[in-house]
Design a protein around this motif. Structure first.
Motif, PDB file in Angstrom:
ATOM      1  N   LEU A   1      -9.254  -6.036  -1.532  1.00 44.97           N
ATOM      2  CA  LEU A   1      -8.067  -6.230  -0.702  1.00 44.97           C
ATOM      3  C   LEU A   1      -8.458  -6.905   0.616  1.00 44.97           C
ATOM      4  N   GLU A   2      -9.576  -6.487   1.165  1.00 47.00           N
ATOM      5  CA  GLU A   2     -10.062  -7.083   2.414  1.00 47.00           C
ATOM      6  C   GLU A   2     -10.482  -8.535   2.201  1.00 47.00           C
TER       7      GLU A   2
ATOM      8  N   LYS B   1     -10.258  -1.461  -2.266  1.00 46.59           N
ATOM      9  CA  LYS B   1     -10.147  -1.725  -0.834  1.00 46.59           C
ATOM     10  C   LYS B   1     -11.014  -2.907  -0.413  1.00 46.59           C
TER      11      LYS B   1
ATOM     12  N   ALA C   1       0.838  -1.211   0.000  1.00 46.89           N
ATOM     13  CA  ALA C   1       0.000   0.000   0.000  1.00 46.89           C
ATOM     14  C   ALA C   1       0.864   1.249   0.000  1.00 46.89           C
TER      15      ALA C   1
ATOM     16  N   LEU D   1      -4.033   1.566  -7.091  1.00 46.51           N
ATOM     17  CA  LEU D   1      -4.995   1.952  -6.060  1.00 46.51           C
ATOM     18  C   LEU D   1      -6.179   2.745  -6.594  1.00 46.51           C
TER      19      LEU D   1
END
Length: 218
Positions: A101-102, A98, A72, A86
């Motif tokens: 990514l989680e 995001k 990141a 990103l």
């Protein structure tokens, strides 16, 4: 002062960072850490990461550990160069990155990592792989990949029509998984298979895959 990455090219966490650095076109020095000799438990390394794990990134006076935090940082610091990982210029796209990514961190990785350990690492440690643990993890992984199969029927990549850090974080562990007897979990899901073939053929990952040699690939 250039970037220094302490780790090993066989390590999934190290190669996660290496692939990110290559995607961004950033030069770095890979500093090998002798894990088998216990170098990671010695004071000089523990001063960099008190948890004694690889990788560690040094950027001038900044020292970072935990591979996902490092990627990141790299993706944001070098946002003007290389691949846009990103999507920070688009809040909606950035939010979707995001989310996935989680998903990788909390669902995909916990399912696939025990399989990697039992199949590849346990024998190196002189242990017999725990097939029950593998089977339980395969069941979890299958459910996650079913979600991916559905999502990838709508978009080329996990967060949308663009390659992102969310896809990149799957590189290393999936690379090893595809060398196990259970590669059909990917190959039998056509959308997941197409996605994997796409992301694994990216030049940045192909560079690091060359060094992922602790697995017998014959």
């Amino acid at each position: 002062m250039g970037l220094k990455l302490y780790g090993l090219p066989m390590s999934t966490n190290t190669t996660r960072v290496m692939a990110c650095l290559h995607e961004k076109g950033v030069d770095f020095e890979l500093v090998p850490v002798d894990l088998f000799g216990g170098e990671n438990r010695q004071p000089p390394f523990l001063a960099k990461n008190p948890l004694g794990r690889i990788p560690v990134l040094e950027d001038g006076d900044l020292t970072l550990f935990e591979s996902r935090a490092i990627t990141a940082y790299v993706a944001e610091k070098f946002k003007e160069t290389g691949t846009d990982l990103l999507r920070l210029q688009n809040p909606k796209e950035a939010a979707l990155v995001k989310v996935w990514l989680e998903v990788e961190s909390h669902h995909f990785d916990p399912a696939i990592t025990p399989i990697m350990f039992e199949h590849f690492v346990a024998p190196i440690l002189g242990k017999t792989p725990d097939q029950a643990a593998i089977d339980a993890s395969l069941e979890k992984l299958g459910k996650v990949l079913d979600v991916y199969e559905s999502k990838l029927s709508c978009t080329k990549y996990l967060a949308g029509e663009f390659f992102s850090l969310a896809d990149l974080h799957h590189h290393a562990s999936t690379h090893y998984f595809m060398k196990t007897p259970w590669a059909s979990f990917v190959n039998d899901r056509p959308n997941v298979k197409a996605w994997w073939e796409c992301i694994s053929s990216r030049p940045a990952f192909m560079k690091v895959a060359e060094g992922m040699t602790f697995v017998d690939t014959k």
